[in-house]
Scaffold this motif. Structure first.
Motif, short mmCIF file in Angstrom:
data_model
loop_
_atom_site.label_atom_id
_atom_site.label_comp_id
_atom_site.label_asym_id
_atom_site.label_seq_id
_atom_site.Cartn_x
_atom_site.Cartn_y
_atom_site.Cartn_z
N CYS A 75 -15.27 -0.96 -10.85
CA CYS A 75 -14.09 -1.39 -10.11
C CYS A 75 -12.84 -1.14 -10.96
CB CYS A 75 -14.23 -2.88 -9.81
SG CYS A 75 -12.86 -3.59 -8.91
N ILE A 76 -11.79 -0.62 -10.32
CA ILE A 76 -10.49 -0.50 -10.97
C ILE A 76 -9.51 -1.33 -10.15
CG2 ILE A 76 -8.67 1.04 -11.77
CD1 ILE A 76 -10.70 3.32 -11.74
N VAL A 77 -8.77 -2.19 -10.83
CA VAL A 77 -7.85 -3.11 -10.18
C VAL A 77 -6.43 -2.56 -10.32
CG1 VAL A 77 -7.00 -5.48 -10.12
CG2 VAL A 77 -9.38 -5.03 -10.76
N PHE A 78 -5.71 -2.51 -9.20
CA PHE A 78 -4.37 -1.93 -9.16
C PHE A 78 -3.34 -2.96 -8.74
CE2 PHE A 78 -7.30 1.53 -8.60
CZ PHE A 78 -6.78 2.53 -9.40
N GLU A 79 -2.10 -2.72 -9.12
CA GLU A 79 -0.99 -3.60 -8.75
C GLU A 79 -0.50 -3.33 -7.34
OE1 GLU A 79 0.50 -6.16 -10.40
OE2 GLU A 79 -0.98 -5.99 -11.99
#
Length: 173
Positions: A75-79
């Motif tokens: 998982c990559i978390v973005f703003e």
């Protein structure tokens, strides 16, 4: 094979302020992508459990094991939604990555309330074709990359996931 997520709701950002130390940047010419730094989300993507794989095989795939494409996942978390779009473009343009499937739960046409308990993200099933993956014999292995907004990730707590599992089980998925 691929269509970029272009129709995403603009009101999905939480509006919360984040410290600069919590945001990292990746350079993709000509724009950069902001994403939440790894130390903020210390949980690594885990292999899908054997029990869950069997459950999916029985409930959703009628025993067809070739349909399970998310045993290895990250998982990559973005703003922002824009950062997710830029990341998808960067992945799409990477010569070592082949996008096999896109599941875009950010589009306006996706009924998140009905289909995923209001959860939204972009899932990419990918293969990585590099000298290392060839050497290891895994260049055809399909992995899942989850691209998610920080505002949604904050709800992916133990209790939040428990509610999602109850929702999923009620739908026999």
């Amino acid at each position: 094979h691929y269509s970029a997520p272009t129709t995403m709701p603009s009101n999905t950002s939480s509006g919360e302020q984040t410290g600069e130390d919590d945001i990292a940047s990746a350079t993709t010419s000509p724009q950069s992508i902001s994403f939440v730094a790894a130390h903020v989300w210390p949980r690594q993507g885990a292999l899908k459990s054997v029990d869950r794989v069997i459950e999916k095989l029985v409930r959703s795939y009628r025993g067809n094991v070739s349909l399970v494409c998310d045993i290895v996942r990250q998982c990559i978390v973005f703003e922002t939604v824009e950062d997710i779009c830029r990341a998808v473009e960067a992945i799409k343009n990477d010569p070592h990555i082949h996008i096999v499937r896109v599941k875009n739960r950010m589009t306006g046409s996706y009924d998140a309330k009905k289909l995923s308990c209001s959860y939204r993200d972009v899932l990419l099933n990918v293969t990585i074709n590099s000298p290392v993956t060839h050497e290891l014999g895994v260049f055809r292995h399909i992995c899942e990359l989850q691209l998610i907004l920080k505002s949604f990730m904050m709800h992916k707590s133990k209790e939040g996931h428990k509610r999602y599992v109850q929702f999923r089980n009620s739908r026999c998925e």
